[in-house]
Design a protein around this motif. Structure first.
Motif, PDB file in Angstrom:
ATOM      1  N   GLN A 838       1.139  -1.416  -0.131  1.00 50.14           N
ATOM      2  CA  GLN A 838       0.271   0.259  -0.584  1.00 50.14           C
ATOM      3  C   GLN A 838       0.648   1.649   0.214  1.00 50.14           C
ATOM      4  O   GLN A 838       1.003   2.160  -0.732  1.00 50.14           O
ATOM      5  CB  GLN A 838      -0.953  -0.496   1.138  1.00 50.14           C
ATOM      6  N   HIS A 840       4.357   1.367  -0.859  1.00 52.12           N
ATOM      7  CA  HIS A 840       4.353   1.895  -2.370  1.00 52.12           C
ATOM      8  C   HIS A 840       4.323   2.860  -3.293  1.00 52.12           C
ATOM      9  O   HIS A 840       3.683   2.904  -4.246  1.00 52.12           O
ATOM     10  CB  HIS A 840       5.464   0.890  -3.032  1.00 52.12           C
ATOM     11  N   MET A 841       1.965   1.467  -3.488  1.00 49.10           N
ATOM     12  CA  MET A 841       1.633   2.012  -4.655  1.00 49.10           C
ATOM     13  C   MET A 841       1.187   3.246  -4.580  1.00 49.10           C
ATOM     14  O   MET A 841       0.383   4.735  -4.887  1.00 49.10           O
ATOM     15  CB  MET A 841       0.291   1.082  -5.007  1.00 49.10           C
ATOM     16  N   GLN A 844       3.215   5.654  -5.796  1.00 50.09           N
ATOM     17  CA  GLN A 844       4.224   4.950  -7.108  1.00 50.09           C
ATOM     18  C   GLN A 844       5.213   4.924  -7.626  1.00 50.09           C
ATOM     19  O   GLN A 844       5.347   5.542  -7.866  1.00 50.09           O
ATOM     20  CB  GLN A 844       3.483   6.555  -8.523  1.00 50.09           C
ATOM     21  N   LEU A 847       6.482  -0.029  -9.421  1.00 45.13           N
ATOM     22  CA  LEU A 847       5.052  -0.591  -9.584  1.00 45.13           C
ATOM     23  C   LEU A 847       4.484  -2.359 -10.114  1.00 45.13           C
ATOM     24  O   LEU A 847       4.373  -2.719  -9.681  1.00 45.13           O
ATOM     25  CB  LEU A 847       4.633   0.858 -11.093  1.00 45.13           C
ATOM     26  N   CYS A 850       5.827  -4.294  -7.514  1.00 44.38           N
ATOM     27  CA  CYS A 850       4.388  -4.340  -6.011  1.00 44.38           C
ATOM     28  C   CYS A 850       3.449  -5.179  -7.759  1.00 44.38           C
ATOM     29  O   CYS A 850       2.711  -5.811  -7.125  1.00 44.38           O
ATOM     30  CB  CYS A 850       3.569  -2.902  -7.420  1.00 44.38           C
ATOM     31  N   LEU A 893      -5.467   0.524  -6.337  1.00 41.57           N
ATOM     32  CA  LEU A 893      -4.831  -0.097  -7.145  1.00 41.57           C
ATOM     33  C   LEU A 893      -6.036   1.155  -8.084  1.00 41.57           C
ATOM     34  O   LEU A 893      -5.103   0.778  -9.276  1.00 41.57           O
ATOM     35  CB  LEU A 893      -5.666  -1.896  -7.279  1.00 41.57           C
ATOM     36  N   THR A 896      -3.556   4.297  -8.752  1.00 42.47           N
ATOM     37  CA  THR A 896      -2.440   3.475  -9.802  1.00 42.47           C
ATOM     38  C   THR A 896      -2.814   3.920 -10.773  1.00 42.47           C
ATOM     39  O   THR A 896      -2.026   3.839 -12.268  1.00 42.47           O
ATOM     40  CB  THR A 896      -2.262   2.199  -9.431  1.00 42.47           C
ATOM     41  N   PHE A 922      -1.538  -4.703 -13.382  1.00 36.37           N
ATOM     42  CA  PHE A 922      -2.094  -4.006 -12.484  1.00 36.37           C
ATOM     43  C   PHE A 922      -3.504  -4.150 -13.483  1.00 36.37           C
ATOM     44  O   PHE A 922      -4.853  -4.302 -12.325  1.00 36.37           O
ATOM     45  CB  PHE A 922      -1.813  -2.897 -12.275  1.00 36.37           C
TER      46      PHE A 922
END
Length: 1952
Positions: A838, A840-841, A844, A847, A850, A893, A896, A922
């Motif tokens: 969470q 890291h995303m 951004q 990615l 992730c 998500l 992102t 993603f």
């Protein structure tokens, strides 16, 4: 009785069955059937290809197959139980079959044949799989081959990518979306870029040596040579050749072929070469005589070199012919290859001009096992392996090799008492410990078996020879100790005996006493003198002597001082022997305990390859030392172990990791080692924080995985040995170790600090430890270790810290580890993982990683769900995990995906790929997560939002993301499987979310933005290409419907339901949603349309309530319809549905029915009608535009649509858009005139104003004046290209006026010059005159704009009827050509077919004034004959009443059809619809009048042309005179006299009195013209034609007597025409009158409609004469004779026989546009072959009335005033409106002064002109309409007419009897065609007619060129009669001005 089947469900048809029984189902062999029921030997079922048709068939015809039944019952599906690869192959081949045939049709021959081969190959492989006799490995290979072929074919045919795992197709429902994405991505990548192979192999096949100077055996040596380092890379490959230069053992391919193996990628470079040395075996000198000596020597021959880089580009199949070079001096032989590489030309030369080495060379890629599979033939046939010197880049464990390579470098020898230098040869032996020679252990190279000895080259007379020969000694390991190599030196004498005399030897032992082998490198050996072979027999003697100068003791000066030496280079490549003493010391540690410390220290310096050779022994040594003295050596042993473990991380040795693993599992015995290892490891970890240098500690941590392996294995061994003692102590130690680790990980440091780097090193290896810990600890314990360890990391790190990325990698490896798979540990680890993800995303960062972690997590959940192992107890676990993930990651998500989709795309291709991967990953994660969510999850998700705003943001976000997912570029175009899964997830989610929308955002809480986003998403969802099932093959459609149903209908129902919920909020979406909803209804899915169309009613209703009308709805509907249908949407069914009465679904009636119930029904029905008509046109337009080249259909269709937008819809912008589309079509078809008229439509909408216009289409932003100027110039340019210069002139003048008004003299000058150039072109350039054709389109299969309508079409240049017919049939290939010209009946109109009716028609020109003037050049007249034409004529002869066989003229009538068009031709199209057709019948008498009138006109024209010297020769006049006189003499005119002058006829037709008089008058007139013509003829006739002239004069007298004319009547004699210039003239403007013998009485007479000149088919002679005039001046009297003359001769008593017999046997159907003989007769004069401007050749070109000018005194001319609308471009701009529009225009001016046109009567007797004054000679073809033949029957010679309306003429005054001074006044006269405009004044003319531009001009005098020079000569002709048209004269005698057509006012252009 029929019983449902239980097991017999699926079968294949063995033999075809016709199905002739009742309810029988026809079957083809190979069909697959599904069986539903059975009954006594019969089955009932259906073919899988067509499940809708069910029937019965015999059971004996079916081979049953096992099948699996899904959904038992009514909708069951049957899946055969067979290998999935077979199933896929079968269905794919069926799909390919249909497409393969299409390839042939489309002429894609190459792909057609390739696919054919692949299909056959697949079928063959399929048989092999079905038979089932393949081994497991072979089956695998076959399946791999099949799937590769299937993928290739699918790619070539543009079919979908198939996701596969282990060769079988994957069901997307069975796996996670993330996994599906990975499979697709993997297959896509594989397809895009095959991974480059890391190892390469060179295949060499020696073919032959071609040379002129052979005759001795040869040895050829190949090796690979590094030009950069100047050393060989491989051993040598050795081939023996016979005396012919061919291999000695051709049957043994392994002796000619080799594979140079294990070349690295770094070896494939330009400076790596294949070097070939060739040695001859024979005499010392190449040219020595044979009997000189029998001893043979190995002597240098030549060398060849080729770069490996050349093979990368060359075609591998070609053989290479290598040039062979020889060195200039033998002493250079050892480096000849280097000289060749360096191109040192002075040192070598070609060994012969035609010497060449033929070799096949091919580079192969991949590992050797792969090659064995791919090139089986190569290996089974036999190929020798040539190895690299040294090990390959990757050393494999278990590889056995023990090769010693010795290179004989050079020697230094003394003369030995000789006067010349020696010829030295070396013999090499290998001897064992006992002194015995080892047999077959000396190899010159691979390819040949080893020998006992080796003989070197002999270099002639050289005491310092350099050989550089490499030999290989493959000595077994056990024989190495004690063996040695002996080199014997002999001098080769060239004397008679040729003996080889021993003079010394050298030797070298292979192993030293301490066990080390001979070290690699160059050794200088001592040469021991020896002259007897016996001295060498006992090797123990010489072995005691020193062998190398390097090893000599310092006191041995005698040997050191000797000059003789021999140098060799040795290189050992062994997996068992070592040359390293340190290594040996370590392995023998027990022998020298004092050296242990030293040996352990030196271990790090030993080469890695030496350590891995003795890996197991080394490890045993280390643990042995540890066990014995752990206190003393513990740390050193640990460091040594770390060194070895890290050595195996090197790519060269990585394959030895399994060796170490095996050692740990099977051989490791250090049960006590774990204590020391843990202790030392902890010691290192504790020192991390304080240590200054972290390098060594990092090395230790890199080895953590294997250290733990040793620790765990050691502990297990200890437990086994002691029964689990000290367990607690061990656990405490491990816990303490982890505490130390956690402490050092928790240190916060800057990213670049050494400790941070050490933390990163540990995190990289930490996940590898989990598996080892699980061997001793429980899952929960290990998970606890991991959670605490990862949790100890500092959380507040900087974004740019590299540790963050490593931390994420550690999490990724954790998620992919065995530990995470277990649900127990997962619930412990998941919160940690989610927290990191969470963070890291949200920022951004990282990615890619992730996405990888999320993918693994979601794949695992799906596996858990699908796996059989999931117990009821575990299901809640999965559900909880999903809940956790949704809670933490769903929002982030979505954000992102939005974020990365909106970023600009990176530039580099690699970056773009990576970027795309992340998006795809993603997206797959989001889809997987949504697919996992259940009702409960959705409820929890929606309840979790704290406020409406948050929910609103979430909905907007997810709808936007879904729109992104639907984009075509989201996935590659062949990923249909992935798209369908995506759509399935989207529709499921939308169904859940629409509830939330209804509950939270309706009524007072209504939110437009969310609803709009929802509708927009739904619309683009339905319109996706991948859901348009209609475009798929039946099999693909069936699969999709079975799996997902039609998702469009589901979404459509959802839209409808949501729309109904909106209530009054619907007004917010009107008109915005009209376009999108319309787009949905255009999808060709009946159910979807039925659902959506009622929404339009609703919209109209709500709009009506709001504003009292629904104009907004209408406007939006029409605009959107155009753009959507031009994109290819919509179809015929849709049009019908919109307008139909068919009920829609459920309780809803049809749209029309619903509207009819409303109060606003009238406007509603009107809207529906308008929309339906627009759709008709748009559908036609789209269908036409699909065709290839531009044709009439496309243009006609565009015109229809353009007019519809203007007249019915008043949509100016759409109108202008289609103007430009039409313009482009015309340009493409090179219809430049039509293009000009089209662009004029837009031009006329603009004004000369400065209003600014916005950018539009291709126009920039500019003022209205500038755009109009640009348009004018473009139109002028196109008129110029279309040779329509007159129209261009008008526009030039208009532009010039504008420039003048702005004082823009520069442009004014250019414009005047342009105008002048157009005048020049009119006079100088030739113009082709078009034909016109009437085309009827009958039947319902034509497009709406053509259906049951008739058109007149302007043909292309040189296009005749046959060509036009063929073109129309090509444009409408399904049309049937009608073979008659009668109007079709209703059955044809209503037929479901296409009927074409085509015939030629004659134009009726509007502007007669120019045409009737004398002296106007033909090229000016031709424009007015064929431009601005509204009316066309077609004549059909028929007999009324009884036909008189003696004289058929009595009953021959003509039916004349006049067609009036909606617009004049040419215009914006080459064809226009017929607006009105008029039918008139012309009586036989009127017909006769026309025929004679026509002939008189022709005679006058020819006489005038002859006089004015316009004719090059006199033949046309000769032939015309001959035809008329001869026919008249032979009774032609007599037939008219018989028919119409007899008493009976006069009595029965009293009303025809004046016409009979007229006919008589014309006959007399013809005689007078003939007399005058003969006078002119006599003047110009050449000498050789004098006899013919004499004959004509004689026959003329006969003719006069036959007519009863002794001399001309008084009125004829009294009124000769006055010729001022010697040519006959007519007073054109006189009032026509019937002339009676007294010369004064004016008889009123009927004006006849324009009729063909020759109205009777029996008048063949005169028609033939016309033909002769057209075809040119044939001087052959035969030809003249053979023509069927108009007036029959005595031999032909009945004129009707010729006309209606052979030539005219068929019904006279078609009016041809010109006689056949006119089209390229061989006798046509060259000048006139293609010119239709010369009136003497083509009667159609003749002026409308007689050419003779009027006598007028220039002084008496007065200027006229302008009246009316001077709209025509004209050559005399001076003429005013009445001149153009009244009969005054028929006058010709003789001088530059304007003619007087005062309306006073005169007494000059007038001429009555022909009622059909015309210039065309089209003849009636009596063949069927489409026959294309032309015969001389009834002729449409009158292409145009002075008047077409019949009526009664008014009396008029007479002309003065005397020719002398011309009259000062003329009778009143009016335009002969002025009735036309009056008749049509109410018709809306086209706004683009150049004709109608009102451009009054200043008077300009007539140019001199139009004046006729005066001339005096032959006698005068009688005046030519002229007729006045009814309604063309006012009773008061004043000229009636021409009534102009009303022109619509140009509308203002909205700012376009």
């Amino acid at each position: 009785m029929w019983i449902p089947t239980e097991h017999e469900k699926y079968g294949v048809v063995l033999a075809s069955f016709r199905g002739t029984v009742q309810h029988g189902l026809p079957l083809e062999i190979g069909d697959t059937v599904q069986i539903l029921e059975k009954c006594e030997g019969w089955y009932r079922g259906f073919i899988l290809k067509n499940p809708n048709v069910k029937g019965i068939f015999p059971s004996s015809y079916i081979h049953l197959k096992n099948a699996h039944v899904k959904n038992k019952g009514q909708f069951e599906t049957v899946i055969p139980v067979e290998d999935s690869v077979i199933t896929e192959m079968t269905s794919t081949l069926r799909d390919w079959g249909a497409m393969w045939k299409q390839l042939y049709v489309k002429n894609e021959g190459d792909l057609f044949h390739r696919l054919w081969h692949v299909m056959n190959e697949i079928l063959d492989l399929r048989r092999q799989v079905l038979v089932g006799h393949l081994t497991h490995d072979r089956m695998r290979d076959v399946k791999q081959h099949i799937t590769a072929r299937l993928d290739w074919g699918n790619e070539q045919l543009g079919l979908d990518l198939v996701p596969r795992r282990e060769f079988s197709m994957v069901d997307p429902d069975e796996i996670s979306v993330t996994e599906l994405y990975r499979l697709m991505e993997h297959r896509h990548r594989k397809k895009e870029t095959p991974a480059p192979a890391s190892t390469h192999h060179l295949f060499v096949h020696m073919k032959s040596l071609m040379s002129a100077n052979l005759g001795e055996e040869l040895e050829v040596f190949f090796h690979i040579y590094d030009g950069r380092e100047n050393r060989p890379l491989s051993e040598r490959f050795f081939v023996r050749l016979n005396k012919s230069g061919l291999p000695k053992s051709p049957e043994k391919t392994e002796r000619q072929c080799t594979l140079f193996v294990d070349l690295g990628s770094s070896d494939l470079r330009k400076d790596v070469y294949i070097v070939v040395h060739i040695i001859r075996i024979g005499r010392m000198g190449a040219g020595e005589k044979k009997n000189l000596c029998s001893v043979q020597y190995r002597r240098p021959f030549g060398c060849a070199v080729v770069s490996i880089a050349d093979l990368l580009t060359a075609d591998s199949k070609d053989d290479h012919l290598l040039k062979v070079y020889a060195c200039n001096t033998e002493s250079e032989w050892h480096q000849i290859h280097e000289n060749i590489i360096k191109k040192a030309n002075s040192r070598y030369n070609l060994s012969g001009s035609n010497t060449g080495l033929a070799v096949a060379l091919q580079l192969l890629h991949g590992d050797i096992e792969q090659l064995r599979r791919e090139y089986m033939v190569l290996f089974t046939r036999g190929v020798s392996i040539t190895r690299k010197l040294g090990f390959s880049d990757v050393i494999m464990p278990g590889e056995m090799r023990n090769d010693l390579y010795v290179t004989l470098e050079k020697g230094e020898f003394e003369k030995g008492g000789k006067s010349v230098a020696r010829n030295v040869e070396i013999t090499v032996y290998v001897l064992d410990i006992d002194g015995q020679i080892l047999k077959s252990h000396v190899a010159a190279g691979s390819g040949e078996p080893g020998a006992d000895e080796y003989h070197s080259l002999v270099l002639y007379h050289n005491n310092s020879p350099r050989w550089a020969e490499q030999i290989k000694l493959p000595i077994p390991v056990d024989m190495f100790r004690g063996s040695h190599v002996r080199f014997e030196f002999r001098h080769c004498s060239t004397k008679d005996k040729g003996e080889k005399k021993l003079f010394g030897y050298s030797f070298v032992p292979l192993m030293q006493e301490d066990g080390r082998t001979l070290p690699d490198g160059t050794h200088e050996l001592i040469i021991h003198k020896c002259e007897e072979n016996t001295n060498l027999a006992d090797c123990s003697r010489y072995l005691k002597q020193p062998f190398s100068k390097a090893n000599l003791p310092s006191n041995n000066q005698t040997l050191k001082g000797t000059k003789e030496s021999f140098w060799i280079t040795s290189f050992l490549c062994s997996t068992k022997l070592t040359q390293n003493g340190d290594m040996l010391d370590l392995l023998k540690w027990r022998a020298h305990p004092e050296r242990i410390n030293d040996s352990l220290s030196k271990l790090k310096e030993i080469d890695g390859s030496e350590i891995v050779k003795f890996l197991q022994d080394t490890l045993d040594t280390l643990f042995g030392i540890l066990d014995e003295s752990s206190q003393r050596y513990g740390l050193k042993v640990f460091d040594s172990l770390v060194h070895i473990i890290n050595l195996l991380q090197d790519s060269k040795f990585q394959h030895f990791k399994p060796v170490m693993d095996t050692y740990i599992e099977s051989h490791f015995a250090g049960a006590l080692s774990y204590r020391d290892l843990i202790k030392v490891l902890k010691w290192y970890v504790d020192r991390i924080v304080d240590a200054e240098h972290q390098d060594h500690i990092q090395q230790v941590l890199k080895a953590t995985e294997y250290i733990f392996k040793y620790i765990i294995q050691s502990r297990r061994l200890f437990s086994l040995a002691t029964g689990g003692q000290n367990e607690e102590e061990f656990r405490v130690c491990i816990h303490e170790l982890f505490m130390s680790i956690r402490f050092f990980l928790s240190q916060e440091n800057k990213g670049t600090s050494p400790v941070a780097q050490t933390q990163a090193v540990f995190l990289r290896t930490f996940p590898l430890v989990y598996g080892e810990l699980l061997k001793i600890f429980t899952v929960r314990e290990v998970a606890g270790f991991v959670r605490e360890t990862l949790g100890s990391l500092p959380t507040t790190v900087h974004a740019d810290c590299p540790l963050e990325a490593v931390k994420l990698q550690c999490i990724a490896k954790t998620v992919e580890s065995q530990l995470y798979i277990n649900p127990e540990s997962r619930c412990i680890l998941l919160p940690v993982v989610l927290r990191v993800l969470q963070a890291h995303m949200q920022e951004q960062r990282d990615l890619v990683m992730c996405a990888r972690i999320l993918t693994s997590m979601l794949s695992l959940i799906k596996k858990e769900e699908n796996g059989t192992a999931v117990s009821v107890k575990e299901e809640p676990v999965v559900s909880e995990e999903v809940e956790l993930i949704v809670e933490s990651l769903l929002g982030v998500l979505l954000r992102t995906i939005l974020e990365i989709s909106n970023r600009p795309q990176p530039a580099g291709p690699t970056m773009r790929l990576q970027f795309q991967d992340v998006t795809g990953e993603f997206v797959a994660c989001l889809l997987a997560l949504l697919r996992q969510m259940s009702d409960r999850h959705y409820q929890q998700l929606l309840q979790a939002f704290s406020s409406k705003d948050n929910l609103r943001d979430f909905l907007l976000q997810i709808f936007t993301v879904f729109r992104i997912l639907i984009r075509p570029e989201m996935f590659p175009k062949d990923w249909t499987v992935m798209r369908l899964v995506t759509n399935n997830v989207i529709i499921t989610t939308v169904l859940y979310l629409s509830d939330a929308l209804r509950k939270n955002f309706l009524n007072d809480k209504f939110d437009y933005k969310v609803w709009d986003s929802y509708f927009y998403l739904s619309v683009i969802f339905i319109n996706q290409p991948c859901l348009q099932l209609e475009s798929f093959s039946p099999s693909k459609r069936k699969k999709i419907l079975e799996k997902y149903g039609d998702m469009r209908v589901m979404m459509g129902c959802e839209i409808f339901s949501m729309w109904q919920n909106l209530g009054e909020h619907k007004l917010n979406f009107i008109p915005a949603m009209i376009g999108p909803f319309l787009e949905v209804t255009l999808v060709p899915q009946p159910d979807l349309r039925n659902v959506m169309i009622p929404i339009f009613h609703d919209m109209m209703d709500w709009e009506q309530r709001r504003s009292g009308n629904f104009k907004q709805v209408e406007a939006k509907l029409i605009d959107k319809l155009d753009s959507l249908m031009s994109e290819g949407k919509g179809d015929e069914t849709y049009r019908e549905l919109f307008n139909s009465i068919i009920p829609l679904f459920g309780p809803y009636p049809s749209l029309l029915k619903k509207i009819e119930r409303e109060t606003w029904r009238e406007s509603g029905i009107s809207l529906i009608a308008t929309v339906t008509r627009l759709m008709e046109r748009l559908l036609d337009y789209r269908d036409c535009m699909k065709l290839g080249e531009v044709d009439g259909k496309k243009i006609g269709c565009t015109v229809s649509l353009l007019n519809f937008y203007k007249t019915e819809l008043n949509k100016e912008e759409m109108y202008i858009r289609y103007i430009h589309k039409l313009y482009d079509l015309h340009l493409k078809a090179q219809n430049y005139t039509e293009a000009s008229y089209t662009l004029l439509l837009y031009d006329e909408l603009l004004e000369w104003s400065d209003r600014p216009l916005r950018e539009f289409l291709n126009y920039p932003m500019q003022s209205e004046w500038q755009r109009k100027e640009y348009l004018h110039l473009t139109i002028v340019q196109n008129f110029d290209r279309g040779k329509c210069w007159e129209n261009g002139i008008i526009l030039c003048r208009e532009l010039a006026d504008q420039y003048e008004s702005y004082y823009d003299y520069r442009n004014l000058s250019k414009m005047r010059m342009m105008e002048a150039s157009l005048y020049d072109k009119i006079m100088d350039q030739q113009r082709l005159e078009p034909e016109f054709f009437r085309v009827g389109f009958y039947g319902k299969k034509f497009p709406f704009f053509l259906r049951n309508k008739e058109f007149v079409c302007r043909g292309h240049d040189y296009e005749r009827l046959e060509a036009f017919q063929q073109r129309m049939l090509n444009e409408f290939p399904h049309a049937i050509a009608m073979q008659h010209v009668n109007q079709p009946d209703q059955t044809i109109y209503q037929a479901e077919a296409q009927y074409l009716q085509i015939y030629a028609v004659t134009p009726i020109p509007e502007s007669q004034d120019v045409l009737q003037r004398d002296g106007v050049p033909d090229n000016i007249k031709s424009f007015y004959k064929f431009n601005h034409i509204w009316r066309f004529r077609y004549d059909r002869p028929f007999h009324k009443g009884t036909k008189d066989k003696e004289n058929e003229f009595k009953s021959l009538w003509v039916e004349r059809t006049t067609l009036t068009l909606v617009q004049s031709l040419p215009g914006i199209s080459r064809w226009f619809e017929v607006d009105k057709r008029e039918l008139v019948e012309v009586s036989p008498l009127e017909n006769a009048i026309e025929v004679i009138e026509n002939k008189n006109l022709q005679l006058r024209t020819l006489i005038t042309q002859c006089q004015s010297r316009q004719m090059q020769n006199i033949n046309p006049l000769t032939m015309c005179l001959n035809g008329v006189i001869d026919a008249a003499v032979n009774g032609g005119l007599a037939r008219y006299q018989e028919a119409f002058f007899v008493k009976d006829y006069v009595m029965n037709h009293p009303e025809d009195g004046e016409k009979i008089g007229r006919l008589r008058e014309l006959m007399f007139e013809q005689a007078h013209i003939l007399e005058y013509g003969l006078a002119v003829h006599e003047k110009f006739v050449p000498q050789d034609m004098r006899p013919l002239h004499k004959k004509l004069v004689d026959q003329f007298h006969l003719m006069k007597s036959s007519l009863g004319i002794q001399e001309f009547p008084a009125y004829v004699r009294a009124s000769p025409v006055h010729f001022t210039n010697g040519s006959p003239r007519t007073c054109r403007n006189s009032v026509p009158n019937i002339i009676s013998p007294d010369g004064g009485r004016g008889v009123t007479r009927r004006s006849y409609p324009a009729v063909n000149r020759y109205s009777s088919s029996s008048l063949s002679s005169q028609a033939s004469n016309e033909v002769s005039n057209i075809t040119g001046q044939s001087e052959s009297s035969d030809e003249v004779f053979n023509m069927q003359l108009l007036f029959s001769s005595h031999l032909q008593p009945s004129p009707s026989t010729s006309s209606l017999s052979s030539n005219h046997s068929a019904s006279p159907n078609v009016t041809s546009s010109a006689p056949s003989s006119a089209r390229g007769s061989p006798q046509m004069a060259e000048k006139h072959k293609h010119s239709r401007e010369n009136a003497c050749l083509s009667p159609r070109e003749r002026p409308v009335s007689a050419i003779f000018p009027n006598p007028m005194d220039p002084a008496q001319r007065a200027p006229s005033h302008q009246i009316g609308d001077t709209t025509l471009p004209r050559s005399d701009p001076n003429l005013s409106a009445p001149d153009k529009g009244s009969s005054a225009k028929n006058m010709r001016s003789q001088s530059p002064v304007s003619a007087s046109r005062s309306p006073q009567k005169t007494t000059v007797p007038p001429f009555t002109p022909s009622p059909t004054e015309c210039q065309s000679a089209s003849l009636v073809s009596n063949s069927p309409v489409l026959s294309g033949s032309y015969s001389s029957g009834i002729s449409s010679l009158s292409r145009c007419s002075v008047s077409e309306a019949s009526g009664t003429e008014l009396p008029a005054g007479d002309h003065p009897p005397h020719p002398l001074p011309p009259p000062t006044t003329l009778p009143n006269s009016v335009s002969s065609s002025s009735d036309e405009p009056i008749r049509r004044e109410n018709k809306t003319p086209p706004p683009y007619s150049v004709y109608e531009r009102n451009n009054p001009r200043r008077p300009v005098p007539l140019p001199h060129s139009l004046s006729i020079p005066p001339q005096t000569d032959p006698p005068a002709l009688p005046p030519k009669p002229h007729q006045l048209r009814t309604g063309s004269m006012k009773l008061d005698g004043t000229a009636d001005p021409r009534v102009p057509r009303p022109r619509p006012l140009p509308r203002k252009v909205s700012q376009l």
